[in-house]
Design a protein around this motif. Structure first.
Motif, PDB file in Angstrom:
ATOM      1  N   GLN A  86      55.903  24.463  22.885  1.00 16.94           N
ATOM      2  CA  GLN A  86      54.453  24.318  22.796  1.00 16.94           C
ATOM      3  C   GLN A  86      53.919  23.306  23.802  1.00 16.94           C
ATOM      4  O   GLN A  86      52.847  23.518  24.383  1.00 16.94           O
ATOM      5  N   VAL A  87      54.628  22.218  24.036  1.00 13.28           N
ATOM      6  CA  VAL A  87      54.189  21.235  25.035  1.00 13.28           C
ATOM      7  C   VAL A  87      54.159  21.885  26.420  1.00 13.28           C
ATOM      8  O   VAL A  87      53.206  21.710  27.179  1.00 13.28           O
ATOM      9  N   MET A  88      55.189  22.671  26.732  1.00 12.17           N
ATOM     10  CA  MET A  88      55.226  23.338  28.036  1.00 12.17           C
ATOM     11  C   MET A  88      54.134  24.400  28.156  1.00 12.17           C
ATOM     12  O   MET A  88      53.458  24.486  29.188  1.00 12.17           O
ATOM     13  N   LEU A  89      53.945  25.213  27.109  1.00 14.05           N
ATOM     14  CA  LEU A  89      52.896  26.228  27.136  1.00 14.05           C
ATOM     15  C   LEU A  89      51.506  25.598  27.220  1.00 14.05           C
ATOM     16  O   LEU A  89      50.620  26.118  27.903  1.00 14.05           O
ATOM     17  N   SER A  90      51.324  24.476  26.546  1.00  7.94           N
ATOM     18  CA  SER A  90      50.032  23.790  26.585  1.00  7.94           C
ATOM     19  C   SER A  90      49.707  23.314  27.995  1.00  7.94           C
ATOM     20  O   SER A  90      48.570  23.451  28.457  1.00  7.94           O
ATOM     21  N   ALA A  91      50.707  22.781  28.683  1.00 12.07           N
ATOM     22  CA  ALA A  91      50.484  22.320  30.054  1.00 12.07           C
ATOM     23  C   ALA A  91      50.108  23.487  30.966  1.00 12.07           C
ATOM     24  O   ALA A  91      49.189  23.366  31.787  1.00 12.07           O
ATOM     25  N   ARG A  92      50.776  24.613  30.802  1.00  9.62           N
ATOM     26  CA  ARG A  92      50.454  25.785  31.632  1.00  9.62           C
ATOM     27  C   ARG A  92      49.058  26.317  31.331  1.00  9.62           C
ATOM     28  O   ARG A  92      48.306  26.654  32.227  1.00  9.62           O
ATOM     29  N   LEU A  93      48.717  26.391  30.045  1.00  7.18           N
ATOM     30  CA  LEU A  93      47.408  26.897  29.664  1.00  7.18           C
ATOM     31  C   LEU A  93      46.303  25.973  30.149  1.00  7.18           C
ATOM     32  O   LEU A  93      45.293  26.432  30.694  1.00  7.18           O
ATOM     33  N   MET A  94      46.487  24.680  29.996  1.00  9.79           N
ATOM     34  CA  MET A  94      45.440  23.738  30.365  1.00  9.79           C
ATOM     35  C   MET A  94      45.285  23.614  31.889  1.00  9.79           C
ATOM     36  O   MET A  94      44.278  23.122  32.370  1.00  9.79           O
ATOM     37  N   ALA A  95      46.266  24.087  32.642  1.00 11.19           N
ATOM     38  CA  ALA A  95      46.121  24.117  34.095  1.00 11.19           C
ATOM     39  C   ALA A  95      45.130  25.204  34.522  1.00 11.19           C
ATOM     40  O   ALA A  95      44.562  25.143  35.612  1.00 11.19           O
ATOM     41  N   HIS A  96      44.910  26.190  33.634  1.00 12.90           N
ATOM     42  CA  HIS A  96      44.031  27.314  33.965  1.00 12.90           C
ATOM     43  C   HIS A  96      42.787  27.408  33.100  1.00 12.90           C
ATOM     44  O   HIS A  96      41.880  28.169  33.432  1.00 12.90           O
ATOM     45  N   ALA A  97      42.742  26.697  31.997  1.00 10.83           N
ATOM     46  CA  ALA A  97      41.616  26.811  31.070  1.00 10.83           C
ATOM     47  C   ALA A  97      41.157  25.425  30.630  1.00 10.83           C
ATOM     48  O   ALA A  97      41.910  24.462  30.702  1.00 10.83           O
ATOM     49  N   ARG A  98      39.923  25.375  30.200  1.00 11.79           N
ATOM     50  CA  ARG A  98      39.362  24.103  29.740  1.00 11.79           C
ATOM     51  C   ARG A  98      39.666  23.844  28.269  1.00 11.79           C
ATOM     52  O   ARG A  98      39.804  22.711  27.838  1.00 11.79           O
ATOM     53  N   HIS A  99      39.771  24.918  27.470  1.00 10.80           N
ATOM     54  CA  HIS A  99      40.024  24.813  26.036  1.00 10.80           C
ATOM     55  C   HIS A  99      41.064  25.842  25.640  1.00 10.80           C
ATOM     56  O   HIS A  99      41.227  26.862  26.305  1.00 10.80           O
ATOM     57  N   GLY A 100      41.716  25.583  24.520  1.00 17.61           N
ATOM     58  CA  GLY A 100      42.648  26.550  23.967  1.00 17.61           C
ATOM     59  C   GLY A 100      41.904  27.665  23.269  1.00 17.61           C
ATOM     60  O   GLY A 100      40.694  27.570  23.020  1.00 17.61           O
ATOM     61  N   PRO A 101      42.604  28.748  22.923  1.00 13.06           N
ATOM     62  CA  PRO A 101      41.933  29.889  22.300  1.00 13.06           C
ATOM     63  C   PRO A 101      41.268  29.547  20.961  1.00 13.06           C
ATOM     64  O   PRO A 101      40.124  29.933  20.725  1.00 13.06           O
ATOM     65  N   ALA A 102      41.945  28.834  20.101  1.00 10.42           N
ATOM     66  CA  ALA A 102      41.346  28.475  18.805  1.00 10.42           C
ATOM     67  C   ALA A 102      40.200  27.483  18.993  1.00 10.42           C
ATOM     68  O   ALA A 102      39.185  27.564  18.288  1.00 10.42           O
ATOM     69  N   GLU A 103      40.349  26.573  19.940  1.00 14.40           N
ATOM     70  CA  GLU A 103      39.272  25.610  20.207  1.00 14.40           C
ATOM     71  C   GLU A 103      38.039  26.322  20.749  1.00 14.40           C
ATOM     72  O   GLU A 103      36.904  25.962  20.433  1.00 14.40           O
ATOM     73  N   MET A 104      38.258  27.353  21.546  1.00 19.36           N
ATOM     74  CA  MET A 104      37.149  28.138  22.087  1.00 19.36           C
ATOM     75  C   MET A 104      36.385  28.834  20.959  1.00 19.36           C
ATOM     76  O   MET A 104      35.155  28.803  20.921  1.00 19.36           O
ATOM     77  N   VAL A 105      37.118  29.439  20.032  1.00 25.28           N
ATOM     78  CA  VAL A 105      36.475  30.100  18.895  1.00 25.28           C
ATOM     79  C   VAL A 105      35.726  29.079  18.048  1.00 25.28           C
ATOM     80  O   VAL A 105      34.576  29.313  17.646  1.00 25.28           O
ATOM     81  N   LEU A 106      36.337  27.943  17.801  1.00 26.78           N
ATOM     82  CA  LEU A 106      35.688  26.910  17.004  1.00 26.78           C
ATOM     83  C   LEU A 106      34.419  26.399  17.690  1.00 26.78           C
ATOM     84  O   LEU A 106      33.402  26.173  17.034  1.00 26.78           O
ATOM     85  N   ARG A 107      34.464  26.239  19.003  1.00 30.02           N
ATOM     86  CA  ARG A 107      33.268  25.802  19.734  1.00 30.02           C
ATOM     87  C   ARG A 107      32.152  26.839  19.633  1.00 30.02           C
ATOM     88  O   ARG A 107      30.988  26.492  19.469  1.00 30.02           O
ATOM     89  N   ARG A 108      32.524  28.106  19.727  1.00 31.78           N
ATOM     90  CA  ARG A 108      31.500  29.162  19.614  1.00 31.78           C
ATOM     91  C   ARG A 108      30.880  29.178  18.229  1.00 31.78           C
ATOM     92  O   ARG A 108      29.673  29.356  18.088  1.00 31.78           O
ATOM     93  N   ILE A 109      31.684  28.989  17.210  1.00 33.53           N
ATOM     94  CA  ILE A 109      31.159  28.951  15.844  1.00 33.53           C
ATOM     95  C   ILE A 109      30.294  27.709  15.639  1.00 33.53           C
ATOM     96  O   ILE A 109      29.211  27.782  15.063  1.00 33.53           O
ATOM     97  N   THR A 110      30.751  26.576  16.142  1.00 31.54           N
ATOM     98  CA  THR A 110      30.052  25.315  15.924  1.00 31.54           C
ATOM     99  C   THR A 110      28.759  25.228  16.715  1.00 31.54           C
ATOM    100  O   THR A 110      27.709  24.882  16.171  1.00 31.54           O
ATOM    101  N   TYR A 111      28.828  25.529  17.997  1.00 25.37           N
ATOM    102  CA  TYR A 111      27.663  25.343  18.859  1.00 25.37           C
ATOM    103  C   TYR A 111      26.800  26.592  18.996  1.00 25.37           C
ATOM    104  O   TYR A 111      25.691  26.522  19.483  1.00 25.37           O
ATOM    105  N   GLY A 112      27.319  27.705  18.622  1.00 29.09           N
ATOM    106  CA  GLY A 112      26.574  28.945  18.784  1.00 29.09           C
ATOM    107  C   GLY A 112      26.744  29.491  20.186  1.00 29.09           C
ATOM    108  O   GLY A 112      27.064  28.779  21.131  1.00 29.09           O
ATOM    109  N   ARG A 113      26.466  30.758  20.337  1.00 28.22           N
ATOM    110  CA  ARG A 113      26.681  31.424  21.623  1.00 28.22           C
ATOM    111  C   ARG A 113      25.770  30.871  22.713  1.00 28.22           C
ATOM    112  O   ARG A 113      26.199  30.624  23.825  1.00 28.22           O
TER     113      ARG A 113
END
Length: 155
Positions: A115-142
């Motif tokens: 998970q630490v290795m996958l997180s580093a790879r994902l964060m090199a290409h994205a600003r947020h993780g998939p679950a964080e993205m969904v949570l942001r959309r729910i929290t802040y609205g579209r």
């Protein structure tokens, strides 16, 4: 750290011996009582060790290595839950209660390293993780999410 290790580590060994080791099942509840009394000391020793690692000689490199996993902690938590549920429950491999503590630690540490290795790879290409993205959309609205993205892009 010393007190935590001197109390917590022997307590963990006694707990394991009462649950899995040479003592028979009559000592199971004694092991659980020992665990309740000594586990907080071992947990404190782990926390102190981790904080010392983050504030020591290798603090910047350690923080840089762990930061991506921390930024997507919800995604990591959900992935870990899914993987371990699949391994241990009936809708997966059904290994609950069939493996010993050493293999359980090996599985857990291996999953964490992956998970630490996958997180580093994902964060090199994205600003947020998939679950964080969904949570942001729910929290802040579209619309709020798009407005924040447009503000970041123009900056």
């Amino acid at each position: 750290l010393t007190v935590g290790l001197l109390i917590g580590f022997p307590g963990a060994i006694l707990t394991a011996m009462c649950s899995y080791g040479p003592f028979n099942e009559r000592f199971y509840y004694l092991g659980q009582a020992i665990d309740i009394l000594t586990a907080p000391f071992l947990a404190a020793a782990y926390a102190i060790s981790f904080l010392a690692l983050l504030n020591g000689k290798f603090s910047r490199s350690t923080q840089a290595m762990l930061a991506p996993a921390g930024r997507i902690s919800l995604s990591n938590y959900l992935l870990q839950s899914c993987v371990l549920s699949f391994i241990f429950t009936g809708y997966g491999a059904g290994l609950y209660g069939t493996i010993g503590p050493a293999l359980l630690v090996a599985i857990s540490v291996s999953l964490w390293i992956i998970q630490v290795m996958l997180s580093a790879r994902l964060m090199a290409h994205a600003r947020h993780g998939p679950a964080e993205m969904v949570l942001r959309r729910i929290t802040y609205g579209r619309t709020a999410f798009r407005a924040a993205r447009e503000t970041e892009a123009s900056a």
